[in-house]
Design a protein around this motif. Structure first.
Motif, PDB file in Angstrom:
ATOM      1  N   VAL A  25       0.840  -1.202   0.000  1.00 57.39           N
ATOM      2  CA  VAL A  25       0.000   0.000   0.000  1.00 57.39           C
ATOM      3  C   VAL A  25       0.871   1.245   0.000  1.00 57.39           C
ATOM      4  O   VAL A  25       0.641   2.195  -0.770  1.00 57.39           O
ATOM      5  CB  VAL A  25      -0.959   0.002   1.209  1.00 57.39           C
ATOM      6  CG1 VAL A  25      -1.610   1.376   1.380  1.00 57.39           C
ATOM      7  CG2 VAL A  25      -2.035  -1.055   1.044  1.00 57.39           C
ATOM      8  N   ALA A  26       1.889   1.264   0.875  1.00 56.82           N
ATOM      9  CA  ALA A  26       2.776   2.427   0.947  1.00 56.82           C
ATOM     10  C   ALA A  26       3.469   2.668  -0.391  1.00 56.82           C
ATOM     11  O   ALA A  26       3.569   3.807  -0.867  1.00 56.82           O
ATOM     12  CB  ALA A  26       3.802   2.227   2.058  1.00 56.82           C
ATOM     13  N   LYS A  27       3.926   1.587  -1.010  1.00 53.59           N
ATOM     14  CA  LYS A  27       4.617   1.716  -2.299  1.00 53.59           C
ATOM     15  C   LYS A  27       3.675   2.239  -3.375  1.00 53.59           C
ATOM     16  O   LYS A  27       4.047   3.092  -4.195  1.00 53.59           O
ATOM     17  CB  LYS A  27       5.175   0.349  -2.698  1.00 53.59           C
ATOM     18  CG  LYS A  27       6.003   0.367  -3.972  1.00 53.59           C
ATOM     19  CD  LYS A  27       6.576  -1.017  -4.247  1.00 53.59           C
ATOM     20  CE  LYS A  27       7.391  -1.022  -5.545  1.00 53.59           C
ATOM     21  NZ  LYS A  27       7.927  -2.382  -5.832  1.00 53.59           N
ATOM     22  N   LEU A  28       2.430   1.773  -3.372  1.00 54.34           N
ATOM     23  CA  LEU A  28       1.450   2.212  -4.370  1.00 54.34           C
ATOM     24  C   LEU A  28       1.160   3.707  -4.220  1.00 54.34           C
ATOM     25  O   LEU A  28       1.153   4.457  -5.200  1.00 54.34           O
ATOM     26  CB  LEU A  28       0.162   1.407  -4.201  1.00 54.34           C
ATOM     27  CG  LEU A  28      -0.966   1.728  -5.191  1.00 54.34           C
ATOM     28  CD1 LEU A  28      -0.569   1.360  -6.605  1.00 54.34           C
ATOM     29  CD2 LEU A  28      -2.245   0.994  -4.788  1.00 54.34           C
ATOM     30  N   VAL A  29       0.937   4.148  -2.977  1.00 51.54           N
ATOM     31  CA  VAL A  29       0.639   5.564  -2.740  1.00 51.54           C
ATOM     32  C   VAL A  29       1.829   6.430  -3.124  1.00 51.54           C
ATOM     33  O   VAL A  29       1.678   7.485  -3.769  1.00 51.54           O
ATOM     34  CB  VAL A  29       0.260   5.782  -1.257  1.00 51.54           C
ATOM     35  CG1 VAL A  29       0.133   7.271  -0.943  1.00 51.54           C
ATOM     36  CG2 VAL A  29      -1.047   5.069  -0.926  1.00 51.54           C
ATOM     37  N   GLU A  30       3.031   6.008  -2.759  1.00 50.47           N
ATOM     38  CA  GLU A  30       4.218   6.793  -3.092  1.00 50.47           C
ATOM     39  C   GLU A  30       4.446   6.854  -4.599  1.00 50.47           C
ATOM     40  O   GLU A  30       4.871   7.885  -5.133  1.00 50.47           O
ATOM     41  CB  GLU A  30       5.444   6.209  -2.382  1.00 50.47           C
ATOM     42  CG  GLU A  30       5.460   6.489  -0.882  1.00 50.47           C
ATOM     43  CD  GLU A  30       6.697   5.936  -0.203  1.00 50.47           C
ATOM     44  OE1 GLU A  30       7.336   5.024  -0.782  1.00 50.47           O
ATOM     45  OE2 GLU A  30       7.023   6.403   0.904  1.00 50.47           O
ATOM     46  N   LEU A  42       6.019   8.355   3.305  1.00 50.94           N
ATOM     47  CA  LEU A  42       5.113   7.788   4.301  1.00 50.94           C
ATOM     48  C   LEU A  42       5.918   7.456   5.548  1.00 50.94           C
ATOM     49  O   LEU A  42       6.849   6.644   5.508  1.00 50.94           O
ATOM     50  CB  LEU A  42       4.419   6.536   3.756  1.00 50.94           C
ATOM     51  CG  LEU A  42       3.081   6.788   3.041  1.00 50.94           C
ATOM     52  CD1 LEU A  42       3.291   7.599   1.772  1.00 50.94           C
ATOM     53  CD2 LEU A  42       2.377   5.477   2.729  1.00 50.94           C
ATOM     54  N   HIS A  43       5.556   8.106   6.656  1.00 51.86           N
ATOM     55  CA  HIS A  43       6.269   7.903   7.914  1.00 51.86           C
ATOM     56  C   HIS A  43       5.491   6.908   8.766  1.00 51.86           C
ATOM     57  O   HIS A  43       4.401   7.218   9.260  1.00 51.86           O
ATOM     58  CB  HIS A  43       6.398   9.226   8.665  1.00 51.86           C
ATOM     59  CG  HIS A  43       7.116  10.287   7.898  1.00 51.86           C
ATOM     60  ND1 HIS A  43       8.492  10.353   7.834  1.00 51.86           N
ATOM     61  CD2 HIS A  43       6.652  11.331   7.159  1.00 51.86           C
ATOM     62  CE1 HIS A  43       8.843  11.387   7.105  1.00 51.86           C
ATOM     63  NE2 HIS A  43       7.745  12.002   6.680  1.00 51.86           N
ATOM     64  N   PRO A  44       6.025   5.704   8.948  1.00 56.00           N
ATOM     65  CA  PRO A  44       5.307   4.733   9.799  1.00 56.00           C
ATOM     66  C   PRO A  44       5.308   5.197  11.250  1.00 56.00           C
ATOM     67  O   PRO A  44       6.292   5.742  11.740  1.00 56.00           O
ATOM     68  CB  PRO A  44       6.108   3.441   9.619  1.00 56.00           C
ATOM     69  CG  PRO A  44       7.464   3.884   9.182  1.00 56.00           C
ATOM     70  CD  PRO A  44       7.281   5.164   8.412  1.00 56.00           C
ATOM     71  N   GLU A  45       4.175   5.003  11.930  1.00 55.87           N
ATOM     72  CA  GLU A  45       4.027   5.411  13.329  1.00 55.87           C
ATOM     73  C   GLU A  45       4.252   4.210  14.237  1.00 55.87           C
ATOM     74  O   GLU A  45       3.788   3.099  13.951  1.00 55.87           O
ATOM     75  CB  GLU A  45       2.622   5.986  13.573  1.00 55.87           C
ATOM     76  CG  GLU A  45       2.323   7.240  12.764  1.00 55.87           C
ATOM     77  CD  GLU A  45       2.974   8.476  13.354  1.00 55.87           C
ATOM     78  OE1 GLU A  45       3.744   8.334  14.320  1.00 55.87           O
ATOM     79  OE2 GLU A  45       2.708   9.571  12.849  1.00 55.87           O
ATOM     80  N   TYR A  46       4.941   4.460  15.365  1.00 54.00           N
ATOM     81  CA  TYR A  46       5.143   3.399  16.353  1.00 54.00           C
ATOM     82  C   TYR A  46       3.856   3.204  17.144  1.00 54.00           C
ATOM     83  O   TYR A  46       3.285   4.149  17.664  1.00 54.00           O
ATOM     84  CB  TYR A  46       6.283   3.754  17.305  1.00 54.00           C
ATOM     85  CG  TYR A  46       6.500   2.717  18.377  1.00 54.00           C
ATOM     86  CD1 TYR A  46       7.169   1.540  18.088  1.00 54.00           C
ATOM     87  CD2 TYR A  46       6.011   2.915  19.663  1.00 54.00           C
ATOM     88  CE1 TYR A  46       7.362   0.584  19.072  1.00 54.00           C
ATOM     89  CE2 TYR A  46       6.205   1.964  20.647  1.00 54.00           C
ATOM     90  CZ  TYR A  46       6.877   0.796  20.337  1.00 54.00           C
ATOM     91  OH  TYR A  46       7.059  -0.154  21.306  1.00 54.00           O
ATOM     92  N   ARG A  47       3.420   1.975  17.227  1.00 47.17           N
ATOM     93  CA  ARG A  47       2.148   1.661  17.887  1.00 47.17           C
ATOM     94  C   ARG A  47       2.342   1.237  19.336  1.00 47.17           C
ATOM     95  O   ARG A  47       3.247   0.482  19.661  1.00 47.17           O
ATOM     96  CB  ARG A  47       1.452   0.512  17.160  1.00 47.17           C
ATOM     97  CG  ARG A  47       0.877   0.901  15.820  1.00 47.17           C
ATOM     98  CD  ARG A  47      -0.530   1.376  15.988  1.00 47.17           C
ATOM     99  NE  ARG A  47      -1.205   1.492  14.716  1.00 47.17           N
ATOM    100  CZ  ARG A  47      -2.501   1.659  14.592  1.00 47.17           C
ATOM    101  NH1 ARG A  47      -3.251   1.732  15.669  1.00 47.17           N
ATOM    102  NH2 ARG A  47      -3.059   1.765  13.422  1.00 47.17           N
ATOM    103  N   LEU A  48       1.448   1.697  20.190  1.00 46.35           N
ATOM    104  CA  LEU A  48       1.325   1.154  21.541  1.00 46.35           C
ATOM    105  C   LEU A  48       0.242   0.081  21.515  1.00 46.35           C
ATOM    106  O   LEU A  48      -0.741   0.212  20.781  1.00 46.35           O
ATOM    107  CB  LEU A  48       0.905   2.246  22.522  1.00 46.35           C
ATOM    108  CG  LEU A  48       1.972   3.275  22.923  1.00 46.35           C
ATOM    109  CD1 LEU A  48       1.328   4.355  23.774  1.00 46.35           C
ATOM    110  CD2 LEU A  48       3.076   2.606  23.701  1.00 46.35           C
TER     111      LEU A  48
END
Length: 741
Positions: A25-30, A42-48
């Motif tokens: 998905v990230a590659k397609l959007v970019e 696209l900056h991935p967010e660290y999840r809690l």
């Protein structure tokens, strides 16, 4: 799209979670963004594990955050109708963002702050089996391209009304508040030290610790983390808004640079913005970026062209949209400008006729303090009145009068967001006058009015001496200790059960004279059981103001005025007998203007404060010199059937108007009109039946009900419960909503 389908199929053979489609998905959007030369990242967010917010990606295009991308597992419904409880909680927060793309690989939904998707696109084929045959529903893929183009090309709309401003920034502040809470939770999970390594940075935990006394006007029993997140968010938002109004550019700039430029004109807020953002890392800065962009789109001149009084209700309207419960708890109902204008006019007349200050507020002898200035209404009205009065000699005198007034005009405020709005408002007031006076020429202080000025201020103990915020507080303490004040005028905060929030007024001082100032409002004895009503913020402010104006410099001057608007309980309540006795014995004259003679919950059409249901009154007390007689106090009720009629009645009132009625003159008597005829000679009911009890005070809501069946049902549920923890929850003063049946 063919490449996207092939990669999804390959990855889904291993796992069918959202992580499996994340990279495709990230590659397609970019890829789409690169074709439009938007330089997407696209900056991935660290999840809690317990995170309620945090989408999977923050999407940056052309160097700015334009939106957020949230992924769900293939086959997972990404429309509100199909959300699970956890997903719905997250969506309720994320939909407040102006540009969010939800995706499960097959379905793509674009949300723009509304309850439903703005666009929905479903691909043809199956992610698990179609592979390179996956395609869009149209041959040329126009709808899918349009969705991504709209998502990646988001721009904040120009904001030209207060309504747009409030509805644009309040949801972003709600979202940011949750982000701060999650950041605090993340830092608590991290160890303080690791063996052989440096300490893990915990910037928000440090901020919450150091700024607790600055950002928390009162804890009011709330969770400290929630309080910090709330006040932090509001301070950042209103500091940025203040910068925008001062024409400081915001977009694509470092917070340090913005704060530096803001400090040039607004030292306190500029320094606060710097301190609250200097330790924020790049990841968290991205979360603030959307708020920055929206505020940068504010056209303040256009807003004021539509509404010249745009400052007046800005913070109040913001709180109503942002957190209605917070607005109610904080008692944030700011004085309508027309009402403040009439209070200023009336007080000006008392200055002229009772204290011999022939130019009223313009008199060089007169120093004015608003101890709870809120958004600066009273100070702005005083500036306007002085300028208008002097302009009658000629327009050239207008600017000179304001310049002379500036150094005698003082304001204290503890809430940073309200302080920022006050600065906006007073700056605008000054610009409308023909004057060279700047905001810095006035003495506006971020300070706790009720704190002991003889002790080192506790607000900024974590900063070195000489810091602008420390200097600001030091000057406020000097004013509280040394400055002679002629007029104290305000709408002080009103909060019952405020025990512990009255500072030295309530508790007294360590060493020296330990007696609390509030003791002078007490009778004790049989009346002591009623005097818990004195534990109200507005009463603390009344006592501080009376001390400051009438007592502190009595050897040099015992002349002055206190003019407050507050709830009307002190006019006749038994707990306020000592307060009334003090005012009668200390002052020369007093005027009571009853704004709500209808009583509690007056009709909306008659309320001068539309959101306030309690009866309100203006009280103006003057001491014109040594006087052993009890003060002469008069009463007038604004009993119009509409708001406009009440204002017309107030505008006709002067200190010596014919409309006044004398109040009862005994020391403890209510500040209400003396009875006509022989009524006051009759024995009071308490004289005949001296035993009284306050009635049932269980402090629990479940024991109240309009019908007996509900009460029986609640009682049976309570007595039948065997689990101790659940029984405590049912019996609690504040039970869960479903515990009351």
């Amino acid at each position: 799209m063919s490449d996207f389908g092939a990669e999804c199929r390959k990855r889904l053979r291993v796992s069918d979670t959202e992580a499996s489609i994340s990279l495709p998905v990230a590659k397609l959007v970019e890829t789409f963004g690169e074709r439009w030369k938007l330089s997407p990242r696209l900056h991935p967010e660290y999840r809690l594990p317990e995170a309620r917010v945090r989408p999977d990606y923050a999407v940056e295009t052309s160097g700015r955050i334009t939106g957020f991308l949230e992924l769900k597992a293939p086959g997972h419904d990404i429309t509100p109708d199909g959300f699970t409880k956890r997903d719905r909680e997250q969506w309720e927060l994320m939909r407040r963002l102006p540009n969010v793309l939800y995706c499960n690989g097959h379905t793509w939904c674009l949300y723009r702050g509304g309850p439903r998707p703005l666009r929905i696109i479903r691909l043809d084929g199956d992610l698990y089996r179609s592979g390179s045959r996956l395609c869009t529903s149209e041959v040329d893929g126009t709808a899918f391209r349009d969705l991504l183009r709209e998502f990646l090309g988001w721009q904040p709309q120009r904001i030209i009304t207060v309504g747009q401003l409030v509805t644009s920034i309040a949801p972003l502040c709600q979202y940011l508040r949750e982000e701060v809470l999650e950041q605090l939770a993340l830092e608590r999970r991290a160890p303080d030290l690791t063996h052989g390594r440096r300490a893990v940075p915990k910037p928000f935990s440090a901020l919450a610790h150091h700024w607790s006394k600055v950002l928390f006007p009162s804890t009011d029993g709330q969770d400290p983390d929630h309080l910090f997140a709330d006040r932090y968010t509001q301070t950042i938002a209103f500091a940025l808004l203040l910068a925008r109004i001062e024409n400081v550019p915001l977009a694509n700039r470092d917070f340090v640079d913005v704060a530096h430029e803001l400090k040039a004109e607004n030292t306190v807020m500029g320094r606060a913005l710097q301190l609250l953002t200097e330790t924020v890392d790049a990841e968290f800065a991205r979360r603030i970026d959307t708020l920055v962009q929206v505020i940068d789109a504010v056209d303040w001149e256009a807003i004021r062209a539509r509404n010249p009084d745009a400052h007046v209700h800005l913070y109040e309207d913001f709180l109503q949209e942002y957190d209605r419960d917070l607005r109610k708890r904080s008692g944030t109902y700011y004085t309508p400008p027309r009402l403040a204008r009439e209070m200023v006019r009336f007080t000006d007349a008392v200055l002229r006729t009772r204290l011999g200050c022939l130019e009223g507020f313009a008199d060089k002898q007169v120093t004015i303090v608003d101890p709870a200035m809120g958004t600066g209404t009273f100070l702005s009205e005083i500036i306007d009145r002085v300028a208008e009065e002097r302009s009658r000699r000629g327009d050239g005198f207008r600017g000179e009068a304001v310049e002379q007034l500036a150094g005698r005009l003082i304001g204290f405020e503890r809430q940073m967001a309200a302080y920022a709005v006050a600065q906006m408002r007073i700056t605008q007031t000054l610009r409308e006058q023909d004057t060279d006076t700047q905001l810095g020429d006035l003495r506006l202080h971020l300070a706790d009015t009720l704190a002991d000025p003889y002790e080192r201020a506790t607000l900024f103990t974590f900063l070195p001496d000489g810091d602008p915020l420390v200097e600001n507080t030091r000057k406020a303490d000097w004013i509280k200790r040394e400055q002679k004040v002629t007029v104290m005028i305000s709408n002080p905060p009103d909060r019952e059960r405020a025990e512990g929030e009255g500072g030295w007024v309530e508790k007294g001082r360590e060493g020296g004279d330990k007696a609390a100032l509030l003791d002078d409002f007490r009778l004790g004895g049989r009346n002591a059981t009623n005097e818990n009503k004195l534990k109200n913020l507005y009463v603390y402010f009344w006592r501080w103001a009376a001390f400051k104006v009438f007592e502190q410099h009595r050897s040099e001057s015992d002349r002055g005025i206190v003019a407050f608007i507050s709830t009307a309980g002190f006019l006749s309540g038994p707990g306020f007998q000592g307060m009334r006795k003090y005012l009668r014995e200390t002052c020369s004259e007093g005027w009571i203007i009853d704004l709500s003679p209808e009583g509690i919950q007056p009709p909306m059409r008659t309320r001068l404060f539309e959101g306030v249901q309690q009866p309100l009154a203006i009280a103006v007390f003057v001491r014109s010199g040594a006087d052993n007689e009890l003060a002469r106090i008069r009463y007038a009720a604004l009993d119009g059937s509409t708001r406009e009629e009440k204002y017309a009645q107030f505008e006709a009132l002067g200190p010596d108007s014919d409309q006044w009625r004398s109040v009862r003159q005994s020391a403890h008597a209510p500040f209400t009109p003396a009875a006509q005829g022989a009524w006051d000679t009759y024995p009071a009911m308490n004289d005949l039946l001296p035993w009284t009890v306050p009635g049932m005070l269980p402090k629990r809501t479940w024991v109240y009900s309009p019908d007996s069946d509900t009460l029986r049902s609640r009682w049976r549920r309570l007595t039948a419960e065997t689990d101790i923890a659940e029984k405590r929850a049912l019996f609690s003063p504040d039970p869960p909503a479903d515990a009351c049946g």
